[in-house]
Design a protein around this motif. Structure first.
Motif, PDB file in Angstrom:
ATOM      1  N   PRO A   6       0.796  -1.225   0.000  1.00  0.00           N
ATOM      2  CA  PRO A   6       0.000   0.000   0.000  1.00  0.00           C
ATOM      3  C   PRO A   6       0.831   1.279   0.000  1.00  0.00           C
ATOM      4  O   PRO A   6       0.475   2.240  -0.688  1.00  0.00           O
ATOM      5  CB  PRO A   6      -0.833  -0.105   1.281  1.00  0.00           C
ATOM      6  CG  PRO A   6      -0.881  -1.555   1.582  1.00  0.00           C
ATOM      7  CD  PRO A   6       0.422  -2.117   1.095  1.00  0.00           C
ATOM      8  N   ALA A   7       1.937   1.292   0.738  1.00  0.00           N
ATOM      9  CA  ALA A   7       2.755   2.514   0.814  1.00  0.00           C
ATOM     10  C   ALA A   7       3.247   2.928  -0.568  1.00  0.00           C
ATOM     11  O   ALA A   7       3.266   4.122  -0.903  1.00  0.00           O
ATOM     12  CB  ALA A   7       3.925   2.304   1.770  1.00  0.00           C
ATOM     13  N   PHE A   8       3.653   1.958  -1.380  1.00  0.00           N
ATOM     14  CA  PHE A   8       4.121   2.248  -2.742  1.00  0.00           C
ATOM     15  C   PHE A   8       3.007   2.875  -3.571  1.00  0.00           C
ATOM     16  O   PHE A   8       3.182   3.918  -4.199  1.00  0.00           O
ATOM     17  CB  PHE A   8       4.630   0.969  -3.415  1.00  0.00           C
ATOM     18  CG  PHE A   8       4.858   1.127  -4.887  1.00  0.00           C
ATOM     19  CD1 PHE A   8       5.983   1.787  -5.355  1.00  0.00           C
ATOM     20  CD2 PHE A   8       3.948   0.637  -5.798  1.00  0.00           C
ATOM     21  CE1 PHE A   8       6.199   1.949  -6.715  1.00  0.00           C
ATOM     22  CE2 PHE A   8       4.155   0.788  -7.160  1.00  0.00           C
ATOM     23  CZ  PHE A   8       5.278   1.446  -7.623  1.00  0.00           C
ATOM     24  N   PHE A   9       1.843   2.241  -3.569  1.00  0.00           N
ATOM     25  CA  PHE A   9       0.728   2.728  -4.380  1.00  0.00           C
ATOM     26  C   PHE A   9       0.258   4.106  -3.904  1.00  0.00           C
ATOM     27  O   PHE A   9      -0.018   4.987  -4.717  1.00  0.00           O
ATOM     28  CB  PHE A   9      -0.442   1.736  -4.338  1.00  0.00           C
ATOM     29  CG  PHE A   9      -0.195   0.486  -5.131  1.00  0.00           C
ATOM     30  CD1 PHE A   9      -0.147   0.526  -6.513  1.00  0.00           C
ATOM     31  CD2 PHE A   9      -0.027  -0.726  -4.500  1.00  0.00           C
ATOM     32  CE1 PHE A   9       0.071  -0.622  -7.254  1.00  0.00           C
ATOM     33  CE2 PHE A   9       0.191  -1.886  -5.231  1.00  0.00           C
ATOM     34  CZ  PHE A   9       0.238  -1.834  -6.618  1.00  0.00           C
ATOM     35  N   HIS A  89      11.285  -4.473  -6.095  1.00  0.00           N
ATOM     36  CA  HIS A  89      11.078  -5.099  -4.794  1.00  0.00           C
ATOM     37  C   HIS A  89      11.759  -6.458  -4.674  1.00  0.00           C
ATOM     38  O   HIS A  89      12.189  -6.836  -3.598  1.00  0.00           O
ATOM     39  CB  HIS A  89       9.583  -5.241  -4.504  1.00  0.00           C
ATOM     40  CG  HIS A  89       8.949  -3.985  -4.014  1.00  0.00           C
ATOM     41  ND1 HIS A  89       8.889  -2.838  -4.756  1.00  0.00           N
ATOM     42  CD2 HIS A  89       8.352  -3.689  -2.845  1.00  0.00           C
ATOM     43  CE1 HIS A  89       8.284  -1.892  -4.080  1.00  0.00           C
ATOM     44  NE2 HIS A  89       7.948  -2.377  -2.903  1.00  0.00           N
ATOM     45  N   ALA A  90      11.823  -7.230  -5.761  1.00  0.00           N
ATOM     46  CA  ALA A  90      12.394  -8.585  -5.667  1.00  0.00           C
ATOM     47  C   ALA A  90      12.596  -9.160  -7.068  1.00  0.00           C
ATOM     48  O   ALA A  90      12.298  -8.517  -8.067  1.00  0.00           O
ATOM     49  CB  ALA A  90      11.473  -9.486  -4.853  1.00  0.00           C
ATOM     50  N   ALA A 110      15.291   2.973  -4.866  1.00  0.00           N
ATOM     51  CA  ALA A 110      15.210   1.844  -3.938  1.00  0.00           C
ATOM     52  C   ALA A 110      13.925   1.973  -3.118  1.00  0.00           C
ATOM     53  O   ALA A 110      13.537   3.080  -2.738  1.00  0.00           O
ATOM     54  CB  ALA A 110      16.419   1.835  -3.013  1.00  0.00           C
ATOM     55  N   PRO A 111      13.258   0.846  -2.841  1.00  0.00           N
ATOM     56  CA  PRO A 111      11.999   0.904  -2.087  1.00  0.00           C
ATOM     57  C   PRO A 111      12.107   1.670  -0.764  1.00  0.00           C
ATOM     58  O   PRO A 111      11.188   2.393  -0.398  1.00  0.00           O
ATOM     59  CB  PRO A 111      11.654  -0.565  -1.835  1.00  0.00           C
ATOM     60  CG  PRO A 111      12.358  -1.312  -2.910  1.00  0.00           C
ATOM     61  CD  PRO A 111      13.601  -0.524  -3.216  1.00  0.00           C
ATOM     62  N   LYS A 112      13.235   1.544  -0.079  1.00  0.00           N
ATOM     63  CA  LYS A 112      13.402   2.222   1.206  1.00  0.00           C
ATOM     64  C   LYS A 112      13.512   3.738   1.057  1.00  0.00           C
ATOM     65  O   LYS A 112      13.368   4.472   2.021  1.00  0.00           O
ATOM     66  CB  LYS A 112      14.642   1.693   1.921  1.00  0.00           C
ATOM     67  CG  LYS A 112      14.521   0.258   2.368  1.00  0.00           C
ATOM     68  CD  LYS A 112      15.796  -0.238   3.005  1.00  0.00           C
ATOM     69  CE  LYS A 112      15.681  -1.699   3.379  1.00  0.00           C
ATOM     70  NZ  LYS A 112      16.912  -2.251   3.917  1.00  0.00           N
ATOM     71  N   VAL A 114      11.647   5.536  -1.162  1.00  0.00           N
ATOM     72  CA  VAL A 114      10.433   6.085  -1.763  1.00  0.00           C
ATOM     73  C   VAL A 114       9.668   6.943  -0.760  1.00  0.00           C
ATOM     74  O   VAL A 114       9.326   6.494   0.330  1.00  0.00           O
ATOM     75  CB  VAL A 114       9.526   4.959  -2.296  1.00  0.00           C
ATOM     76  CG1 VAL A 114       8.155   5.508  -2.688  1.00  0.00           C
ATOM     77  CG2 VAL A 114      10.174   4.285  -3.481  1.00  0.00           C
ATOM     78  N   THR A 115       9.459   8.181  -1.162  1.00  0.00           N
ATOM     79  CA  THR A 115       8.578   9.099  -0.446  1.00  0.00           C
ATOM     80  C   THR A 115       7.779   9.834  -1.514  1.00  0.00           C
ATOM     81  O   THR A 115       8.169   9.848  -2.695  1.00  0.00           O
ATOM     82  CB  THR A 115       9.350  10.141   0.383  1.00  0.00           C
ATOM     83  OG1 THR A 115      10.131  10.958  -0.516  1.00  0.00           O
ATOM     84  CG2 THR A 115      10.255   9.487   1.424  1.00  0.00           C
ATOM     85  N   VAL A 116       6.694  10.448  -1.112  1.00  0.00           N
ATOM     86  CA  VAL A 116       5.922  11.230  -2.076  1.00  0.00           C
ATOM     87  C   VAL A 116       6.810  12.328  -2.654  1.00  0.00           C
ATOM     88  O   VAL A 116       6.833  12.542  -3.870  1.00  0.00           O
ATOM     89  CB  VAL A 116       4.651  11.827  -1.416  1.00  0.00           C
ATOM     90  CG1 VAL A 116       3.938  12.769  -2.376  1.00  0.00           C
ATOM     91  CG2 VAL A 116       3.720  10.720  -0.950  1.00  0.00           C
ATOM     92  N   GLU A 117       7.576  12.999  -1.798  1.00  0.00           N
ATOM     93  CA  GLU A 117       8.432  14.096  -2.265  1.00  0.00           C
ATOM     94  C   GLU A 117       9.466  13.608  -3.279  1.00  0.00           C
ATOM     95  O   GLU A 117       9.721  14.274  -4.281  1.00  0.00           O
ATOM     96  CB  GLU A 117       9.123  14.771  -1.077  1.00  0.00           C
ATOM     97  CG  GLU A 117       8.186  15.514  -0.157  1.00  0.00           C
ATOM     98  CD  GLU A 117       7.325  14.607   0.731  1.00  0.00           C
ATOM     99  OE1 GLU A 117       7.707  13.431   0.977  1.00  0.00           O
ATOM    100  OE2 GLU A 117       6.260  15.067   1.166  1.00  0.00           O
ATOM    101  N   ARG A 118      10.073  12.457  -3.010  1.00  0.00           N
ATOM    102  CA  ARG A 118      11.086  11.912  -3.937  1.00  0.00           C
ATOM    103  C   ARG A 118      10.446  11.547  -5.273  1.00  0.00           C
ATOM    104  O   ARG A 118      11.012  11.787  -6.334  1.00  0.00           O
ATOM    105  CB  ARG A 118      11.750  10.694  -3.295  1.00  0.00           C
ATOM    106  CG  ARG A 118      12.765   9.992  -4.169  1.00  0.00           C
ATOM    107  CD  ARG A 118      14.167  10.540  -3.924  1.00  0.00           C
ATOM    108  NE  ARG A 118      15.122  10.006  -4.858  1.00  0.00           N
ATOM    109  CZ  ARG A 118      15.975   9.033  -4.602  1.00  0.00           C
ATOM    110  NH1 ARG A 118      16.001   8.473  -3.413  1.00  0.00           N
ATOM    111  NH2 ARG A 118      16.824   8.631  -5.519  1.00  0.00           N
ATOM    112  N   LEU A 119       9.250  10.957  -5.224  1.00  0.00           N
ATOM    113  CA  LEU A 119       8.558  10.617  -6.465  1.00  0.00           C
ATOM    114  C   LEU A 119       8.121  11.859  -7.229  1.00  0.00           C
ATOM    115  O   LEU A 119       8.211  11.895  -8.458  1.00  0.00           O
ATOM    116  CB  LEU A 119       7.367   9.698  -6.182  1.00  0.00           C
ATOM    117  CG  LEU A 119       7.729   8.272  -5.782  1.00  0.00           C
ATOM    118  CD1 LEU A 119       6.499   7.518  -5.309  1.00  0.00           C
ATOM    119  CD2 LEU A 119       8.404   7.526  -6.926  1.00  0.00           C
ATOM    120  N   VAL A 120       7.670  12.882  -6.524  1.00  0.00           N
ATOM    121  CA  VAL A 120       7.300  14.137  -7.191  1.00  0.00           C
ATOM    122  C   VAL A 120       8.520  14.710  -7.919  1.00  0.00           C
ATOM    123  O   VAL A 120       8.451  15.088  -9.091  1.00  0.00           O
ATOM    124  CB  VAL A 120       6.730  15.168  -6.190  1.00  0.00           C
ATOM    125  CG1 VAL A 120       6.664  16.566  -6.804  1.00  0.00           C
ATOM    126  CG2 VAL A 120       5.354  14.736  -5.705  1.00  0.00           C
TER     127      VAL A 120
END
Length: 160
Positions: A6-9, A89-90, A110-112, A114-120
């Motif tokens: 869920p956090a990713f989506f 992820h794998a 990297a999954p660790k 990921v933040t909204v700000e980094r994706l923006v």
């Protein structure tokens, strides 16, 4: 197994929404908003959630993609010349992410990290029409097309 994060989506949908994009989430399974997928309530109102989509119909209208890096999705997006952000992820997903990064047709996070700000911030780099990653995505599409696709692959296999 990679579609239960869920956090990713949520982060990807909010990043797209913040930049004025329509977030389309493809879960790879039937959404269950009343049960295990209660987290869907945390998506922006603009989000469109589906289990699956026909990429041939959808991708001509897409501007970019954020995904886990499965081979099928990665290659469908490459054939459509779409810039990609891969969050592996794998399994082979890291190889897809590294390959896209090497070609310049995409970026990976990297999954660790990921933040909204980094994706923006990353989406803001790949969305502009004249972004180098967009140009490289077109080059990759053209290189893949020049290889001959399924017809050539089938002919090679038949000759073996």
């Amino acid at each position: 197994t990679f579609n239960h994060d869920p956090a990713f989506f949520i982060a990807a949908a909010h990043a797209a929404d913040r930049l004025g994009c329509l977030p389309i989430l493809l879960l790879g399974r039937t959404p269950d908003p009343a049960g295990a997928d209660r987290w869907l309530e945390r998506l922006p109102a603009s989000a469109c959630v589906r289990g699956h989509a026909d990429f041939r119909t959808l991708l001509p209208y897409a501007a970019a993609a954020i995904h886990h890096g499965g081979a099928g999705t990665t290659h469908a997006l490459a054939r459509a010349a779409l810039p990609q952000i891969v969050v592996p992820h794998a399994a082979d997903q890291i190889h897809q992410a590294q390959g896209l990064t090497r070609t310049g047709a995409g970026l990976h996070i990297a999954p660790k990290e990921v933040t909204v700000e980094r994706l923006v911030a990353t989406l803001a780099v790949i969305l502009p029409d004249l972004a180098p990653v967009r140009t490289n995505a077109v080059k990759l599409r053209d290189e893949l097309a020049a290889l001959g696709g399924v017809v050539t692959a089938a002919a090679i296999l038949e000759q073996s």
